[in-house]
Design a protein around this motif. Structure first.
Motif, PDB file in Angstrom:
ATOM      1  N   GLN A   1       2.107   2.008   1.382  1.00 26.60           N
ATOM      2  CA  GLN A   1       1.391   0.782   1.730  1.00 26.60           C
ATOM      3  C   GLN A   1       1.802  -0.291   0.726  1.00 26.60           C
ATOM      4  OE1 GLN A   1      -2.960  -0.058   3.188  1.00 26.60           O
ATOM      5  NE2 GLN A   1      -2.993   0.707   1.125  1.00 26.60           N
TER       6      GLN A   1
ATOM      7  N   LEU B   1       1.073  -4.282  -0.506  1.00 21.24           N
ATOM      8  CA  LEU B   1       0.154  -5.407  -0.453  1.00 21.24           C
ATOM      9  C   LEU B   1       0.689  -6.559  -1.295  1.00 21.24           C
ATOM     10  CD1 LEU B   1      -1.741  -2.607  -1.224  1.00 21.24           C
ATOM     11  CD2 LEU B   1      -3.325  -4.110  -0.097  1.00 21.24           C
TER      12      LEU B   1
ATOM     13  N   LEU C   1      -5.332 -11.063   1.409  1.00 27.37           N
ATOM     14  CA  LEU C   1      -4.116 -10.332   1.124  1.00 27.37           C
ATOM     15  C   LEU C   1      -3.285 -10.121   2.376  1.00 27.37           C
ATOM     16  CD1 LEU C   1      -4.352  -6.834   1.768  1.00 27.37           C
ATOM     17  CD2 LEU C   1      -6.400  -7.512   0.532  1.00 27.37           C
TER      18      LEU C   1
ATOM     19  N   ARG D   1      -0.828  -7.196   4.094  1.00 26.58           N
ATOM     20  CA  ARG D   1      -0.604  -5.762   3.972  1.00 26.58           C
ATOM     21  C   ARG D   1       0.293  -5.263   5.093  1.00 26.58           C
ATOM     22  NH1 ARG D   1      -5.259  -1.341   3.341  1.00 26.58           N
ATOM     23  NH2 ARG D   1      -6.502  -2.950   4.321  1.00 26.58           N
TER      24      ARG D   1
END
Length: 170
Positions: free
Chosen positions: A64, A66, A107, A109
């Motif tokens: 992941q 971000l 954010l 992502r």
């Protein structure tokens, strides 16, 4: 090592967090490891500073990624910003923007599902795509969020103002 030198080195794949660490280093960006499964870097963009964070989930084989622009959303602006996020996300092919409800942090992502016969690896071009796509989208839509939060524009007005296409040269 510069990014050009890094791109020319043999063996252009590594464990996900290791590859991100090498990529950040080649770009001259300082970074900190949060163990084997997390890395954080800070990068100066055109509009402000971004925190970049890679988190590896071994059990899911997902990296992941971000990118957090330095934007905190006050409680009284969250409903309008959620509308702006919805309109912005319609423009994206990879990843999405979101607002963390508890902290008011905006954010970007996205994630990469990684697999391999010898274990999950992240190739250089994948690392570059993850990082650069996140930064590019933050840079592209930063003005939209600022117009909504501080410029008094509606989400639609903010997108229209921020995404105008210029023709020719000045």
């Amino acid at each position: 090592m510069t990014l050009d030198e890094f791109e020319d080195t043999p063996g252009d794949e590594a464990a996900p967090i290791d590859m991100l660490e090498d990529y950040f280093g080649a770009r001259g960006w300082s970074c900190d490891r949060g163990g084997d499964d997390e890395i954080v870097a800070h990068v100066q963009g055109s509009w402000g500073k971004y925190e970049l964070r890679g988190v590896w989930r071994e059990e899911d084989r997902v990296l992941q990624f971000l990118a957090m622009p330095d934007i905190r959303v006050p409680d009284d602006k969250r409903a309008t910003l959620y509308e702006a996020i919805g309109l912005v996300n319609e423009q994206l092919w990879l990843g999405h923007f979101e607002l963390w409800a508890n902290s008011g942090i905006l954010l970007f992502r996205h994630a990469a599902l990684l697999s391999g016969n010898d274990g999950p690896t992240l190739e250089l071009d994948q690392a570059e795509t993850l990082v650069e796509a996140a930064i590019d989208e933050c840079e592209r839509f930063y003005p939209v969020f600022q117009f909504v939060l501080w410029g008094g524009k509606s989400p639609r007005e903010a997108i229209d103002a921020a995404l105008i296409e210029t023709q020719g040269e000045a």
